[in-house]
Design a protein around this motif. Sequence first.
Motif, PDB file in Angstrom:
ATOM      1  N   ASP A  10       0.848  -1.196   0.000  1.00  0.00           N
ATOM      2  CA  ASP A  10       0.000   0.000   0.000  1.00  0.00           C
ATOM      3  C   ASP A  10       0.883   1.246   0.000  1.00  0.00           C
ATOM      4  N   ARG A  11       1.901   1.246   0.857  1.00  0.00           N
ATOM      5  CA  ARG A  11       2.774   2.413   0.963  1.00  0.00           C
ATOM      6  C   ARG A  11       3.700   2.541  -0.244  1.00  0.00           C
ATOM      7  N   ALA A  12       4.153   1.420  -0.805  1.00  0.00           N
ATOM      8  CA  ALA A  12       4.970   1.498  -2.020  1.00  0.00           C
ATOM      9  C   ALA A  12       4.173   2.127  -3.151  1.00  0.00           C
ATOM     10  N   ALA A  13       2.928   1.682  -3.311  1.00  0.00           N
ATOM     11  CA  ALA A  13       2.066   2.287  -4.322  1.00  0.00           C
ATOM     12  C   ALA A  13       1.783   3.742  -3.987  1.00  0.00           C
ATOM     13  N   GLY A  14       1.652   4.045  -2.705  1.00  0.00           N
ATOM     14  CA  GLY A  14       1.406   5.416  -2.291  1.00  0.00           C
ATOM     15  C   GLY A  14       2.538   6.353  -2.649  1.00  0.00           C
ATOM     16  N   ALA A  15       3.771   5.876  -2.500  1.00  0.00           N
ATOM     17  CA  ALA A  15       4.921   6.699  -2.873  1.00  0.00           C
ATOM     18  C   ALA A  15       4.872   7.043  -4.356  1.00  0.00           C
ATOM     19  N   THR A 117      -5.162  12.394   6.047  1.00  0.00           N
ATOM     20  CA  THR A 117      -5.296  13.608   5.243  1.00  0.00           C
ATOM     21  C   THR A 117      -4.102  14.531   5.449  1.00  0.00           C
ATOM     22  N   GLN A 118      -3.179  14.139   6.327  1.00  0.00           N
ATOM     23  CA  GLN A 118      -1.902  14.843   6.428  1.00  0.00           C
ATOM     24  C   GLN A 118      -1.198  14.855   5.083  1.00  0.00           C
ATOM     25  N   LEU A 119      -1.441  13.857   4.253  1.00  0.00           N
ATOM     26  CA  LEU A 119      -0.825  13.802   2.929  1.00  0.00           C
ATOM     27  C   LEU A 119      -1.202  15.033   2.103  1.00  0.00           C
ATOM     28  N   THR A 120      -2.479  15.338   2.035  1.00  0.00           N
ATOM     29  CA  THR A 120      -2.932  16.503   1.269  1.00  0.00           C
ATOM     30  C   THR A 120      -2.385  17.792   1.863  1.00  0.00           C
ATOM     31  N   ALA A 121      -2.396  17.886   3.186  1.00  0.00           N
ATOM     32  CA  ALA A 121      -1.891  19.100   3.835  1.00  0.00           C
ATOM     33  C   ALA A 121      -0.401  19.274   3.584  1.00  0.00           C
ATOM     34  N   ALA A 122       0.360  18.181   3.580  1.00  0.00           N
ATOM     35  CA  ALA A 122       1.801  18.262   3.339  1.00  0.00           C
ATOM     36  C   ALA A 122       2.092  18.736   1.921  1.00  0.00           C
ATOM     37  N   VAL A 123       1.326  18.238   0.962  1.00  0.00           N
ATOM     38  CA  VAL A 123       1.506  18.670  -0.428  1.00  0.00           C
ATOM     39  C   VAL A 123       1.241  20.171  -0.546  1.00  0.00           C
ATOM     40  N   GLN A 124       0.192  20.649   0.084  1.00  0.00           N
ATOM     41  CA  GLN A 124      -0.150  22.060   0.001  1.00  0.00           C
ATOM     42  C   GLN A 124       0.896  22.932   0.693  1.00  0.00           C
ATOM     43  N   TRP A 125       1.391  22.478   1.834  1.00  0.00           N
ATOM     44  CA  TRP A 125       2.433  23.226   2.556  1.00  0.00           C
ATOM     45  C   TRP A 125       3.706  23.303   1.725  1.00  0.00           C
ATOM     46  N   ALA A 126       4.092  22.178   1.110  1.00  0.00           N
ATOM     47  CA  ALA A 126       5.296  22.158   0.282  1.00  0.00           C
ATOM     48  C   ALA A 126       5.167  23.109  -0.901  1.00  0.00           C
ATOM     49  N   TYR A 127       3.982  23.171  -1.478  1.00  0.00           N
ATOM     50  CA  TYR A 127       3.773  24.047  -2.632  1.00  0.00           C
ATOM     51  C   TYR A 127       3.958  25.512  -2.243  1.00  0.00           C
ATOM     52  N   THR A 128       3.418  25.902  -1.096  1.00  0.00           N
ATOM     53  CA  THR A 128       3.550  27.302  -0.679  1.00  0.00           C
ATOM     54  C   THR A 128       4.998  27.653  -0.367  1.00  0.00           C
ATOM     55  N   GLN A 136       5.448  17.753  -5.300  1.00  0.00           N
ATOM     56  CA  GLN A 136       5.507  16.376  -5.777  1.00  0.00           C
ATOM     57  C   GLN A 136       6.445  15.526  -4.928  1.00  0.00           C
ATOM     58  N   TYR A 137       7.577  16.103  -4.520  1.00  0.00           N
ATOM     59  CA  TYR A 137       8.468  15.365  -3.617  1.00  0.00           C
ATOM     60  C   TYR A 137       7.755  15.070  -2.298  1.00  0.00           C
ATOM     61  N   ALA A 138       6.982  16.039  -1.811  1.00  0.00           N
ATOM     62  CA  ALA A 138       6.211  15.805  -0.586  1.00  0.00           C
ATOM     63  C   ALA A 138       5.177  14.714  -0.802  1.00  0.00           C
ATOM     64  N   GLY A 139       4.547  14.704  -1.988  1.00  0.00           N
ATOM     65  CA  GLY A 139       3.565  13.673  -2.278  1.00  0.00           C
ATOM     66  C   GLY A 139       4.160  12.281  -2.261  1.00  0.00           C
ATOM     67  N   VAL A 140       5.382  12.143  -2.762  1.00  0.00           N
ATOM     68  CA  VAL A 140       6.050  10.843  -2.721  1.00  0.00           C
ATOM     69  C   VAL A 140       6.268  10.403  -1.284  1.00  0.00           C
ATOM     70  N   LEU A 141       6.831  11.283  -0.471  1.00  0.00           N
ATOM     71  CA  LEU A 141       7.147  10.908   0.904  1.00  0.00           C
ATOM     72  C   LEU A 141       5.899  10.704   1.757  1.00  0.00           C
ATOM     73  N   ALA A 142       4.918  11.596   1.612  1.00  0.00           N
ATOM     74  CA  ALA A 142       3.676  11.417   2.377  1.00  0.00           C
ATOM     75  C   ALA A 142       2.936  10.174   1.904  1.00  0.00           C
ATOM     76  N   GLY A 143       2.997   9.896   0.593  1.00  0.00           N
ATOM     77  CA  GLY A 143       2.407   8.655   0.093  1.00  0.00           C
ATOM     78  C   GLY A 143       3.107   7.438   0.640  1.00  0.00           C
ATOM     79  N   ALA A 144       4.435   7.523   0.793  1.00  0.00           N
ATOM     80  CA  ALA A 144       5.181   6.415   1.383  1.00  0.00           C
ATOM     81  C   ALA A 144       4.782   6.186   2.841  1.00  0.00           C
ATOM     82  N   ARG A 145       4.433   7.245   3.515  1.00  0.00           N
ATOM     83  CA  ARG A 145       4.024   7.122   4.920  1.00  0.00           C
ATOM     84  C   ARG A 145       2.612   6.576   5.064  1.00  0.00           C
ATOM     85  N   TRP A 146       1.674   7.098   4.236  1.00  0.00           N
ATOM     86  CA  TRP A 146       0.258   6.804   4.443  1.00  0.00           C
ATOM     87  C   TRP A 146      -0.307   5.767   3.483  1.00  0.00           C
TER      88      TRP A 146
END
Length: 366
Positions: A10-15, A117-128, A136-146
């Motif tokens: 699940d997490r590999a696919a998430g990354a 939903t920390q994943l979505t928040a992390a992506v938005q924080w990284a973008y700002t 996108q780098y945040a999405g990979v790492l947050a996807g790996a976590r969740w």
Amino acid sequence: MWDEWHVVWDRAAGAMVGGAAARLLLGEDPQPAEEYLAGIGGQAREAIRDLTAGPRELPGTPLARHWAAAVQRGVVDGILPDPVFPDSAHPAAVGWRAAAETPTPPLDLARGLFPCTQLTAAVQWAYTQGGLAAAQYAGVLAGARWGVSAIPLSVQRELAAATPQRVLVTAALVAARGPDPAAWPQRDTQVVPGLDREHRQPFAIPHPHDPGVVLCTMEYVRDSTDADAVVSLCRMGTRDHPPHLPRRDIVEVWLHDLPGANPNLHFVLDEAARMVAQLRDENKRVLLHCAACQSRTPAVAARYASAYRGADVVAALREIITTVAGHLNNPELSRAAAELAGVELPDPAAVLFPEGLPTLTRAPRI
């Protein structure tokens, strides 16, 4: 290996999917699969390559090596290490800080809060802080976590237009465990000849609270010619969906039928029901199914009935499980569906069927 590694996969696919989904979470257009895999997606793939062989030395700059090691750690353990380049403005470093440091909300079903939903928040924080690449780098790492199960299904559906989830999930799992054409997600069909034919035969029946939703088995879906959309709650082969449907109307949900195998269970059930409602709002006839239509399907169908059709969740669970000749082998599913509606159901069997599950014979009904 699937049962032992289900959360890791699940997490590999998430990354892999997380980096691609980040663009859509920000309202940007998706990248074609080839472009994504040639860039940040390719870096994610290399980070998770040969996971079953254990940790390995990674190439590249110090930042690239540490970032890839963080992806590995997230996939294997569900934990992101602290960033080691706290002052770097490189998008990978900014994304790492966002994925590791964005606060995680508590599970608060009454307020509609889910930790993943920390994943979505992390992506938005990284973008700002660092722009689209950082997101996108945040999405990979947050996807790996969740995990991929933490990515909103509406986003995955839109992603399918350019970069189908199946392509990215396959790329992730082939990298992590090696190619295997006889195993999911590479195999062409999930049909298992001779497996419990009474319960795995083509079976379908209208949802008791919405006849535009058809509750059915995997076998029914494969040969359907009049469906407008499919929401799959189980693994499907590459040829197991109706060929006439566009990719965006085939929504594959990462949901197991094993106790303890769904770290984002409440979120996934809620998202699946929300997707059914979205497709119905588009006036589509929706096939909602799992392998045998006996456990995962009733749970999502009951959540849909209670959240979008005004039904009492306990009555809906009882009615739908009876209608599809279902079971409670994994009581977590019914318990979570009830909790989403604000109802505690510590022992689903005792409340729903105090005299025992009804004995029913399975027969096709559509």
